[in-house]
Design a protein around this motif. Structure first.
Motif, PDB file in Angstrom:
ATOM      1  N   ASP A   1       0.863  -1.187   0.000  1.00 18.29           N
ATOM      2  CA  ASP A   1       0.000   0.000   0.000  1.00 18.29           C
ATOM      3  C   ASP A   1       0.900   1.239   0.000  1.00 18.29           C
ATOM      4  O   ASP A   1       1.010   1.965   0.980  1.00 18.29           O
ATOM      5  CB  ASP A   1      -0.907  -0.023   1.227  1.00 18.29           C
ATOM      6  N   ASP A   2       1.554   1.448  -1.149  1.00 18.59           N
ATOM      7  CA  ASP A   2       2.499   2.562  -1.254  1.00 18.59           C
ATOM      8  C   ASP A   2       2.403   3.155  -2.650  1.00 18.59           C
ATOM      9  O   ASP A   2       1.557   2.765  -3.453  1.00 18.59           O
ATOM     10  CB  ASP A   2       3.928   2.083  -0.957  1.00 18.59           C
ATOM     11  N   GLU A   3       3.275   4.118  -2.942  1.00 16.96           N
ATOM     12  CA  GLU A   3       3.197   4.811  -4.229  1.00 16.96           C
ATOM     13  C   GLU A   3       3.479   3.885  -5.404  1.00 16.96           C
ATOM     14  O   GLU A   3       2.949   4.091  -6.500  1.00 16.96           O
ATOM     15  CB  GLU A   3       4.197   5.983  -4.245  1.00 16.96           C
ATOM     16  N   ALA A   4       4.317   2.894  -5.203  1.00 12.19           N
ATOM     17  CA  ALA A   4       4.684   2.010  -6.307  1.00 12.19           C
ATOM     18  C   ALA A   4       3.592   1.007  -6.646  1.00 12.19           C
ATOM     19  O   ALA A   4       3.510   0.533  -7.781  1.00 12.19           O
ATOM     20  CB  ALA A   4       5.982   1.267  -5.960  1.00 12.19           C
ATOM     21  N   PRO A  56       0.163   1.066  -7.166  1.00  8.38           N
ATOM     22  CA  PRO A  56      -0.729   1.321  -8.308  1.00  8.38           C
ATOM     23  C   PRO A  56      -0.018   1.290  -9.656  1.00  8.38           C
ATOM     24  O   PRO A  56      -0.577   0.834 -10.659  1.00  8.38           O
ATOM     25  CB  PRO A  56      -1.283   2.719  -7.995  1.00  8.38           C
ATOM     26  N   LEU A  57       1.220   1.781  -9.699  1.00  9.21           N
ATOM     27  CA  LEU A  57       1.964   1.768 -10.958  1.00  9.21           C
ATOM     28  C   LEU A  57       2.202   0.338 -11.434  1.00  9.21           C
ATOM     29  O   LEU A  57       2.004   0.008 -12.606  1.00  9.21           O
ATOM     30  CB  LEU A  57       3.289   2.508 -10.778  1.00  9.21           C
ATOM     31  N   ALA A  93       5.609  -3.327   1.685  1.00  8.34           N
ATOM     32  CA  ALA A  93       5.862  -2.381   0.596  1.00  8.34           C
ATOM     33  C   ALA A  93       5.866  -3.152  -0.710  1.00  8.34           C
ATOM     34  O   ALA A  93       5.885  -4.388  -0.717  1.00  8.34           O
ATOM     35  CB  ALA A  93       7.202  -1.672   0.800  1.00  8.34           C
ATOM     36  N   THR A  94       5.835  -2.440  -1.817  1.00  4.83           N
ATOM     37  CA  THR A  94       6.036  -3.058  -3.125  1.00  4.83           C
ATOM     38  C   THR A  94       7.538  -3.157  -3.361  1.00  4.83           C
ATOM     39  O   THR A  94       8.268  -2.189  -3.131  1.00  4.83           O
ATOM     40  CB  THR A  94       5.374  -2.212  -4.227  1.00  4.83           C
TER      41      THR A  94
END
Length: 301
Positions: free
Chosen positions: A62-65, A67-68, A87-88
């Motif tokens: 559940d971090d910025e990476a 969804p990408l 993290a991803t």
């Protein structure tokens, strides 16, 4: 037709190609690109581009990476089965002038979640493809008896303990094993410069695979349980830009060509290996582990 279940990683890739040698404490100009990689994701994306039904069980944070990574996989036709993680994962890839790379990897453990969900994921799979690094993850025991009626493909990876990896591979009893020359030599207790045609049957016997394929920069060799062998030859490609993902492209193409007609005839296996080698070569000529190389290769636009 049932689908393909891939067990592996999906990572944020940061590619950096320095314009000059890296200097300690320096500020070196470079071309930097973001992408998505990981052995599991690389394989799943190329299978999805071939129109196959493919699920990828991987860690997504559940971090910025997150969804990408998910967006890239969704657009390739991959159904993501996300495993909760801190993290991803991410990997920094430093590309040299000859296309070879140095990788700094931050893989995120997700074995407990994967082990808990395997019983629900296995029944819908015709093939289960296992990224080799999972064989050294504590808490995950992948046995042939737990894979139901699915066929099993195992991809090589750098390993810390060849003996432990070999024992775990034997427990999985893969229908298809794909490893590179160095991995095959370590698993079979052979010298790295042994001919591919000798390494393939040696590693097949060591691991107990039905079919083993050993790859090299200029060819590949396969050995089957029936005793048949297949070998293809090529030349080192002078147009190499980035070798990241080339081996995964080989494995994905091989499986895409053969998955619904297994075990293959020697002629079908040779044709699939030649197609796989051509795709791997095309991938190594562009930057990015999942770079699209055209409808004539991996089905990408």
């Amino acid at each position: 037709m049932a689908g393909i279940l891939v067990l592996g990683d999906a990572l944020l890739d940061v590619h950096a190609t320095p314009a000059e040698p890296i200097r300690s404490g320096g500020d070196v100009p470079a071309v930097v690109r973001l992408g998505v990689g990981g052995q599991g994701a690389n394989l799943a994306v190329r299978l999805g581009r071939r129109g196959l039904s493919v699920r990828l069980a991987c860690a997504i944070g559940d971090d910025e990476a997150g969804p990408l990574v998910r967006d890239r996989l969704d657009r390739a036709g991959v159904t993501v089965v996300p495993m909760p993680a801190r993290a991803t994962g991410a990997v920094v890839i430093l590309l040299g002038p000859d296309g070879e790379r140095t990788m700094l990897s931050d893989r995120v453990p997700f074995v407990p979640a994967l082990a808990a969900r395997l019983p629900e994921l296995v029944p819908a799979a015709e093939w289960i493809v296992v990224s080799g690094y999972l064989l050294e993850e504590p808490g995950l025991r992948l046995r042939a008896s737990a894979m139901g009626r699915a066929r099993r493909a195992l991809l090589g990876s750098p390993f810390r303990d060849a003996g432990g990896w070999r024992a775990a591979a034997e427990a999985l009893a893969p229908d298809l094993l794909v490893v590179n020359r160095a991995e095959a030599a370590a698993l079979a207790g052979a010298t790295p410069d042994a001919p591919l045609a000798e390494l393939a049957p040696a590693v097949r016997a060591a691991v107990g695979a039905e079919t083993a394929v050993v790859t090299d920069v200029a060819g590949a060799a396969a050995a089957r349980g029936s005793g048949d062998g297949v070998e293809i030859h090529g030349q080192r490609d002078p147009g190499v830009v980035d070798t990241t993902g080339a081996g995964d492209a080989f494995a994905a193409t091989l499986l895409a060509e053969l998955h619904d007609a297994w075990p293959p005839s020697p002629e079908a296996l040779r044709a699939a290996m030649e197609r796989a080698a051509a795709v791997a070569t095309a991938v190594s000529r562009v930057v990015g582990a999942q770079a699209a190389v055209g409808p004539g290769s991996d089905g990408a636009a």
